[in-house]
Scaffold this active site. Structure first.
Site, PDB file in Angstrom:
ATOM      1  N   VAL A  67     -75.630  56.510 -70.010  1.00  0.00           N
ATOM      2  CA  VAL A  67     -74.860  57.258 -69.016  1.00  0.00           C
ATOM      3  C   VAL A  67     -75.679  58.473 -68.631  1.00  0.00           C
ATOM      4  O   VAL A  67     -76.572  58.896 -69.364  1.00  0.00           O
ATOM      5  CB  VAL A  67     -73.473  57.694 -69.553  1.00  0.00           C
ATOM      6  N   SER A  68     -75.366  59.046 -67.479  1.00  0.00           N
ATOM      7  CA  SER A  68     -76.200  60.127 -66.948  1.00  0.00           C
ATOM      8  C   SER A  68     -75.899  61.486 -67.569  1.00  0.00           C
ATOM      9  O   SER A  68     -76.785  62.330 -67.672  1.00  0.00           O
ATOM     10  CB  SER A  68     -76.040  60.213 -65.430  1.00  0.00           C
ATOM     11  N   THR A  69     -74.642  61.716 -67.986  1.00  0.00           N
ATOM     12  CA  THR A  69     -74.268  63.019 -68.526  1.00  0.00           C
ATOM     13  C   THR A  69     -73.355  62.864 -69.737  1.00  0.00           C
ATOM     14  O   THR A  69     -72.694  61.831 -69.897  1.00  0.00           O
ATOM     15  CB  THR A  69     -73.524  63.860 -67.468  1.00  0.00           C
ATOM     16  N   GLY A 101     -78.688  60.515 -70.250  1.00  0.00           N
ATOM     17  CA  GLY A 101     -79.690  61.165 -69.416  1.00  0.00           C
ATOM     18  C   GLY A 101     -79.825  60.468 -68.084  1.00  0.00           C
ATOM     19  O   GLY A 101     -79.375  59.331 -67.898  1.00  0.00           O
ATOM     20  N   GLU A 170     -75.966  62.384 -58.753  1.00  0.00           N
ATOM     21  CA  GLU A 170     -76.171  63.200 -59.947  1.00  0.00           C
ATOM     22  C   GLU A 170     -77.649  63.281 -60.313  1.00  0.00           C
ATOM     23  O   GLU A 170     -78.149  64.334 -60.717  1.00  0.00           O
ATOM     24  CB  GLU A 170     -75.360  62.619 -61.106  1.00  0.00           C
TER      25      GLU A 170
END
Length: 220
Positions: A67-69, A101, A170
């Site tokens: 996941v990105s965050t 990240g 994002e």
């Protein structure tokens, strides 16, 4: 067929001492001739050698989740559950690797571990929930590594794009944030206004993408 130790060792490409050690450890047996010489059953020794070789090169499936965050940890857990259920249902020996990240960031601990395992020929299958979980751009490089090392790639939702617009926004914002920190240091009001304008434009695009997706879901 009963044969001397030298024949067995030559067949397997090992030293006589290796065959004796296997016998001492109880993995294989020998019989004595009337003259006191050892004779080994060729099939028994070859069977043990093949089993030993198979264990040494045993490969596993890797499920990769990202996941990105940190705010999306719930989604990360869902990805991991899906990957675990899939691998378990296939009866595979597996390991789940996770990252938090941006998909534009190549410097992630989990990604590095995945690449290392592929390079060491310890992976037989790579499982992803979505193609962009691996990298936003450049997944093809990893897929080519998989092809070279004989790793199968399974993408569970290959025909779907999971919140592509949101995460792309994002990722881009993350890049802008890094550059803005450097540019703000120069105290340039012009640069600050430019960055603020770009960020505003991206956030507006994100809002429009959300609206379009919601309208599409209503019509389904």
């Amino acid at each position: 067929m009963k044969v001397p130790i030298g024949v067995i060792a030559k067949e397997l490409g090992v030293q006589d001492a290796t065959i004796r050690r296997w016998e001492k450890e109880g993995h294989i047996r020998s019989e004595r001739t009337p003259g006191g010489h050892r004779r080994y059953d060729m099939d028994e020794v070859l069977s043990y050698a093949n089993q030993k070789k198979k264990k040494q090169v045993e490969k596993i499936a890797i499920g990769y989740a990202r996941v990105s965050t940190p705010k999306k940890k719930d989604d990360l857990e869902r990805q991991k559950q899906v990957l675990e259920l899939y691998c378990a249902a296939k009866g595979w020996k597996y390991k789940i690797i996770e990252d938090i990240g941006s998909g534009l960031n190549y410097n992630k601990k989990g990604l590095h571990e995945l690449i290392r395992l592929i390079e060491l020929n310890k992976v037989n299958t790579l499982v992803l929930t979505y193609k962009d979980r691996l990298l936003r751009f450049g997944s093809e490089i990893i897929f080519e590594m998989c092809r070279i090392h004989g790793v199968d790639v399974v993408i569970l939702n290959e025909d779907e794009q999971k919140t592509y617009e949101e995460e792309l926004v994002e990722d881009v914002l993350a890049i802008i944030t890094v550059f803005s920190a450097k540019l703000y240091g120069s105290r340039s009001h012009k640069k600050k206004r430019m960055i603020d304008s770009v960020q505003k434009m991206i956030m507006e695009e994100k809002g429009e993408a959300n609206v379009e997706r919601e309208e599409g879901e209503k019509t389904e």
